[in-house]
Write a protein that holds these residues in place. Structure first.
Motif, PDB file in Angstrom:
ATOM      1  N   SER A 179      33.849  25.094  40.384  1.00 25.47           N
ATOM      2  CA  SER A 179      34.495  23.780  40.359  1.00 25.47           C
ATOM      3  C   SER A 179      35.660  23.525  39.345  1.00 25.47           C
ATOM      4  O   SER A 179      36.654  22.783  39.435  1.00 25.47           O
TER       5      SER A 179
ATOM      6  N   ASN B 209      41.864  22.994  43.832  1.00 26.50           N
ATOM      7  CA  ASN B 209      41.353  21.838  43.958  1.00 26.50           C
ATOM      8  C   ASN B 209      41.634  20.863  45.333  1.00 26.50           C
ATOM      9  O   ASN B 209      41.497  20.423  45.819  1.00 26.50           O
TER      10      ASN B 209
ATOM     11  N   ASN C 155      41.507  21.749  48.231  1.00 27.09           N
ATOM     12  CA  ASN C 155      39.981  22.343  48.486  1.00 27.09           C
ATOM     13  C   ASN C 155      40.050  23.914  49.306  1.00 27.09           C
ATOM     14  O   ASN C 155      39.112  24.534  50.182  1.00 27.09           O
TER      15      ASN C 155
END
Length: 122
Positions: free
Chosen positions: A53, A73, A76
């Motif tokens: 992440s 991010n 996604n």
């Protein structure tokens, strides 16, 4: 339910490039590590690359220096830029993600995409 949708596969000549994308959709509380796997005919599925992440990547030795995995991010979405492709790279490429179960529990479950075929041939 969270879904992963891959795109970008196809036929390419040896030495060429392709860029795969994998987008997660649905109700997403968070995504931990994401990875690209591949499975060639008659072979087991293998991890090609993954990304945490925070953006830390790792690669299988056979693609180091040729493939680059990245992540957005906010969308996604993960990408796999594949350069200097070889016939041995021919496989179905699958996206994998560790999806957070809820906003209040730090537990994750695995989700696979449907796969996208990459064929490297002249």
């Amino acid at each position: 339910q969270v879904q992963l949708v891959e795109s970008g596969g196809g036929l390419v000549q040896p030495g060429g490039s392709l860029r795969l994308s994998c987008a997660a959709s649905g109700i997403i509380f968070g995504i931990n590590t994401m990875g690209w796997y591949r499975q060639a005919p008659g072979k087991e599925r293998e991890l090609v690359a993954d990304i945490t992440s925070s953006g830390i990547t790792s690669y299988v030795d056979s693609v180091k220096g040729r493939f680059i995995m990245s992540r957005d991010n906010a969308k996604n979405t993960v990408y796999l830029q594949m350069n200097s492709l070889k016939p041995d790279d021919t496989a179905v490429y699958y996206c994998y993600a560790e999806i957070r179960r809820s906003s209040y529990l730090r537990e994750y479950y695995g989700r696979w995409g449907q796969g996208t075929l990459v064929t490297v041939s002249s």
